[in-house]
Design a protein around this motif. Structure first.
Motif, PDB file in Angstrom:
ATOM      1  N   MET A   1       4.392  12.442  -6.947  1.00 34.24           N
ATOM      2  CA  MET A   1       4.264  11.346  -5.993  1.00 34.24           C
ATOM      3  C   MET A   1       5.237  10.221  -6.323  1.00 34.24           C
ATOM      4  SD  MET A   1       2.236  11.620  -3.528  1.00 34.24           S
ATOM      5  CE  MET A   1       0.646  11.827  -2.831  1.00 34.24           C
ATOM      6  N   LYS A   2       6.092   9.905  -5.380  1.00 34.84           N
ATOM      7  CA  LYS A   2       7.046   8.819  -5.584  1.00 34.84           C
ATOM      8  C   LYS A   2       6.359   7.476  -5.346  1.00 34.84           C
ATOM      9  CE  LYS A   2      10.786  11.388  -6.122  1.00 34.84           C
ATOM     10  NZ  LYS A   2      11.587  11.423  -7.310  1.00 34.84           N
ATOM     11  N   ARG A   3       6.628   6.525  -6.255  1.00 33.70           N
ATOM     12  CA  ARG A   3       6.017   5.199  -6.176  1.00 33.70           C
ATOM     13  C   ARG A   3       7.016   4.169  -5.641  1.00 33.70           C
ATOM     14  NH1 ARG A   3       5.271   3.304 -11.018  1.00 33.70           N
ATOM     15  NH2 ARG A   3       3.647   1.835 -10.453  1.00 33.70           N
ATOM     16  N   ILE A   4       6.575   3.424  -4.638  1.00 35.04           N
ATOM     17  CA  ILE A   4       7.432   2.418  -4.017  1.00 35.04           C
ATOM     18  C   ILE A   4       6.766   1.049  -4.126  1.00 35.04           C
ATOM     19  CG2 ILE A   4       8.521   1.658  -1.863  1.00 35.04           C
ATOM     20  CD1 ILE A   4       8.606   4.604  -1.000  1.00 35.04           C
ATOM     21  N   LEU A   5       7.563   0.051  -4.515  1.00 39.22           N
ATOM     22  CA  LEU A   5       7.062  -1.323  -4.577  1.00 39.22           C
ATOM     23  C   LEU A   5       7.621  -2.110  -3.400  1.00 39.22           C
ATOM     24  CD1 LEU A   5       5.434  -3.479  -6.137  1.00 39.22           C
ATOM     25  CD2 LEU A   5       7.555  -4.064  -7.335  1.00 39.22           C
ATOM     26  N   ILE A   6       6.711  -2.649  -2.589  1.00 38.53           N
ATOM     27  CA  ILE A   6       7.104  -3.503  -1.463  1.00 38.53           C
ATOM     28  C   ILE A   6       7.018  -4.944  -1.945  1.00 38.53           C
ATOM     29  CG2 ILE A   6       6.504  -4.306   0.848  1.00 38.53           C
ATOM     30  CD1 ILE A   6       5.225  -1.539   1.339  1.00 38.53           C
ATOM     31  N   VAL A   7       8.120  -5.681  -1.818  1.00 34.34           N
ATOM     32  CA  VAL A   7       8.167  -7.067  -2.276  1.00 34.34           C
ATOM     33  C   VAL A   7       8.445  -7.962  -1.074  1.00 34.34           C
ATOM     34  CG1 VAL A   7       9.154  -8.646  -3.971  1.00 34.34           C
ATOM     35  CG2 VAL A   7       9.246  -6.171  -4.383  1.00 34.34           C
ATOM     36  N   ASP A   8       7.400  -8.638  -0.594  1.00 39.09           N
ATOM     37  CA  ASP A   8       7.543  -9.490   0.589  1.00 39.09           C
ATOM     38  C   ASP A   8       6.417 -10.514   0.575  1.00 39.09           C
ATOM     39  OD1 ASP A   8       7.649 -10.464   3.388  1.00 39.09           O
ATOM     40  OD2 ASP A   8       8.981  -8.759   3.710  1.00 39.09           O
ATOM     41  N   ASP A   9       6.715 -11.756   0.938  1.00 39.89           N
ATOM     42  CA  ASP A   9       5.680 -12.790   0.923  1.00 39.89           C
ATOM     43  C   ASP A   9       4.805 -12.756   2.177  1.00 39.89           C
ATOM     44  OD1 ASP A   9       8.036 -13.613   2.241  1.00 39.89           O
ATOM     45  OD2 ASP A   9       7.474 -15.718   2.106  1.00 39.89           O
ATOM     46  N   ALA A  10       5.193 -12.001   3.192  1.00 36.32           N
ATOM     47  CA  ALA A  10       4.406 -11.916   4.427  1.00 36.32           C
ATOM     48  C   ALA A  10       3.475 -10.706   4.400  1.00 36.32           C
ATOM     49  CB  ALA A  10       5.343 -11.829   5.628  1.00 36.32           C
ATOM     50  N   ALA A  11       2.172 -10.966   4.443  1.00 38.56           N
ATOM     51  CA  ALA A  11       1.169  -9.897   4.375  1.00 38.56           C
ATOM     52  C   ALA A  11       1.320  -8.890   5.515  1.00 38.56           C
ATOM     53  CB  ALA A  11      -0.237 -10.496   4.395  1.00 38.56           C
ATOM     54  N   THR A  12       1.651  -9.373   6.711  1.00 33.64           N
ATOM     55  CA  THR A  12       1.795  -8.467   7.857  1.00 33.64           C
ATOM     56  C   THR A  12       2.960  -7.505   7.670  1.00 33.64           C
ATOM     57  OG1 THR A  12       3.067 -10.192   8.975  1.00 33.64           O
ATOM     58  CG2 THR A  12       0.750  -9.991   9.593  1.00 33.64           C
ATOM     59  N   VAL A  13       4.040  -8.002   7.106  1.00 34.47           N
ATOM     60  CA  VAL A  13       5.210  -7.161   6.852  1.00 34.47           C
ATOM     61  C   VAL A  13       4.886  -6.124   5.778  1.00 34.47           C
ATOM     62  CG1 VAL A  13       7.598  -7.121   6.013  1.00 34.47           C
ATOM     63  CG2 VAL A  13       6.837  -8.948   7.541  1.00 34.47           C
ATOM     64  N   ARG A  14       4.213  -6.547   4.708  1.00 36.28           N
ATOM     65  CA  ARG A  14       3.817  -5.599   3.657  1.00 36.28           C
ATOM     66  C   ARG A  14       2.935  -4.498   4.233  1.00 36.28           C
ATOM     67  NH1 ARG A  14       2.572 -10.267   0.836  1.00 36.28           N
ATOM     68  NH2 ARG A  14       0.358  -9.705   0.794  1.00 36.28           N
ATOM     69  N   MET A  15       1.978  -4.883   5.074  1.00 34.38           N
ATOM     70  CA  MET A  15       1.066  -3.909   5.660  1.00 34.38           C
ATOM     71  C   MET A  15       1.816  -2.929   6.579  1.00 34.38           C
ATOM     72  SD  MET A  15      -2.601  -4.621   7.498  1.00 34.38           S
ATOM     73  CE  MET A  15      -1.885  -5.436   8.917  1.00 34.38           C
ATOM     74  N   TYR A  16       2.741  -3.452   7.373  1.00 29.81           N
ATOM     75  CA  TYR A  16       3.547  -2.626   8.275  1.00 29.81           C
ATOM     76  C   TYR A  16       4.338  -1.581   7.478  1.00 29.81           C
ATOM     77  CZ  TYR A  16       7.388  -1.459  11.494  1.00 29.81           C
ATOM     78  OH  TYR A  16       8.321  -0.796  12.262  1.00 29.81           O
ATOM     79  N   HIS A  17       5.049  -2.027   6.449  1.00 33.74           N
ATOM     80  CA  HIS A  17       5.846  -1.112   5.625  1.00 33.74           C
ATOM     81  C   HIS A  17       4.952  -0.141   4.845  1.00 33.74           C
ATOM     82  CE1 HIS A  17       9.365  -4.166   5.777  1.00 33.74           C
ATOM     83  NE2 HIS A  17       9.502  -3.255   6.699  1.00 33.74           N
ATOM     84  N   ARG A  18       3.830  -0.645   4.326  1.00 36.63           N
ATOM     85  CA  ARG A  18       2.882   0.198   3.590  1.00 36.63           C
ATOM     86  C   ARG A  18       2.393   1.354   4.470  1.00 36.63           C
ATOM     87  NH1 ARG A  18      -1.218   0.503  -0.404  1.00 36.63           N
ATOM     88  NH2 ARG A  18      -0.758  -1.471  -1.393  1.00 36.63           N
ATOM     89  N   ASN A  19       1.995   1.037   5.707  1.00 42.72           N
ATOM     90  CA  ASN A  19       1.490   2.074   6.616  1.00 42.72           C
ATOM     91  C   ASN A  19       2.524   3.161   6.871  1.00 42.72           C
ATOM     92  OD1 ASN A  19      -1.007   0.858   6.843  1.00 42.72           O
ATOM     93  ND2 ASN A  19      -0.498  -0.268   8.706  1.00 42.72           N
ATOM     94  N   ILE A  20       3.777   2.754   7.075  1.00 46.92           N
ATOM     95  CA  ILE A  20       4.852   3.722   7.325  1.00 46.92           C
ATOM     96  C   ILE A  20       5.047   4.615   6.102  1.00 46.92           C
ATOM     97  CG2 ILE A  20       7.345   3.986   7.692  1.00 46.92           C
ATOM     98  CD1 ILE A  20       7.210   1.243   9.191  1.00 46.92           C
ATOM     99  N   LEU A  21       5.152   4.001   4.929  1.00 44.57           N
ATOM    100  CA  LEU A  21       5.438   4.744   3.699  1.00 44.57           C
ATOM    101  C   LEU A  21       4.273   5.617   3.253  1.00 44.57           C
ATOM    102  CD1 LEU A  21       7.381   1.899   1.902  1.00 44.57           C
ATOM    103  CD2 LEU A  21       8.362   4.028   2.777  1.00 44.57           C
ATOM    104  N   GLU A  22       3.051   5.095   3.362  1.00 42.73           N
ATOM    105  CA  GLU A  22       1.888   5.893   2.960  1.00 42.73           C
ATOM    106  C   GLU A  22       1.680   7.080   3.890  1.00 42.73           C
ATOM    107  OE1 GLU A  22      -0.926   2.841   0.397  1.00 42.73           O
ATOM    108  OE2 GLU A  22      -1.398   3.121   2.522  1.00 42.73           O
ATOM    109  N   SER A  23       1.987   6.897   5.178  1.00 38.88           N
ATOM    110  CA  SER A  23       1.827   8.005   6.120  1.00 38.88           C
ATOM    111  C   SER A  23       2.800   9.144   5.796  1.00 38.88           C
ATOM    112  CB  SER A  23       2.051   7.527   7.560  1.00 38.88           C
ATOM    113  OG  SER A  23       3.418   7.238   7.776  1.00 38.88           O
ATOM    114  N   ALA A  24       3.865   8.815   5.059  1.00 45.00           N
ATOM    115  CA  ALA A  24       4.848   9.833   4.654  1.00 45.00           C
ATOM    116  C   ALA A  24       4.525  10.379   3.259  1.00 45.00           C
ATOM    117  CB  ALA A  24       6.251   9.239   4.678  1.00 45.00           C
TER     118      ALA A  24
END
Length: 122
Positions: A1-24
């Motif tokens: 499992m590849k681990r990705i760190l999302i670094v962003d101060d906006a919670a909505t942006v983190r959630m958006y990117h998290r959903n895309i990456l986790e779905s993959a």
């Protein structure tokens, strides 16, 4: 499992990117600024970093410069920003980014770059 760190101060942006990456199928962690991201990266390095530029405490440029100066296994970084100026792109690459994307990032665009940088063919 590849681990990705999302670094962003906006919670909505983190959630958006998290959903895309986790779905993959990626394992995702989050940091709200460059300082928190650096602490996490030094504890256990990640396979990929997804980094915003404008953040409090330590911005994306500063985070990548610090990360790249550390004697730890280095992983690729995708810098994402609302800034589309050529200067920002240049500074991102100088700081150590491998790819520069302008927000909002389309899911297929994000996943294509993530898979390429992680050496995975899709």
């Amino acid at each position: 499992m590849k681990r990705i760190l999302i670094v962003d101060d906006a919670a909505t942006v983190r959630m958006y990117h998290r959903n895309i990456l986790e779905s993959a199928g990626f394992v995702v962690e989050e940091a709200v600024n460059g300082l928190e991201a650096l602490e996490k990266a030094l504890q256990t390095p990640f396979d990929l970093y997804l980094v915003d530029i404008n953040m409090p405490k330590l911005d994306g440029f500063g985070f990548l410069r610090e990360l790249r100066s550390e004697a730890i296994p280095q992983a690729p970084a995708i810098m994402v920003s609302t800034e589309s100026e050529a200067n920002d792109r240049l500074n991102a690459y100088k700081a150590g980014a491998n790819v520069y994307l302008v927000k909002p990032v389309k899911p297929v665009q994000l996943l294509t770059h993530a898979h390429l940088l992680l050496g995975e063919s899709r």
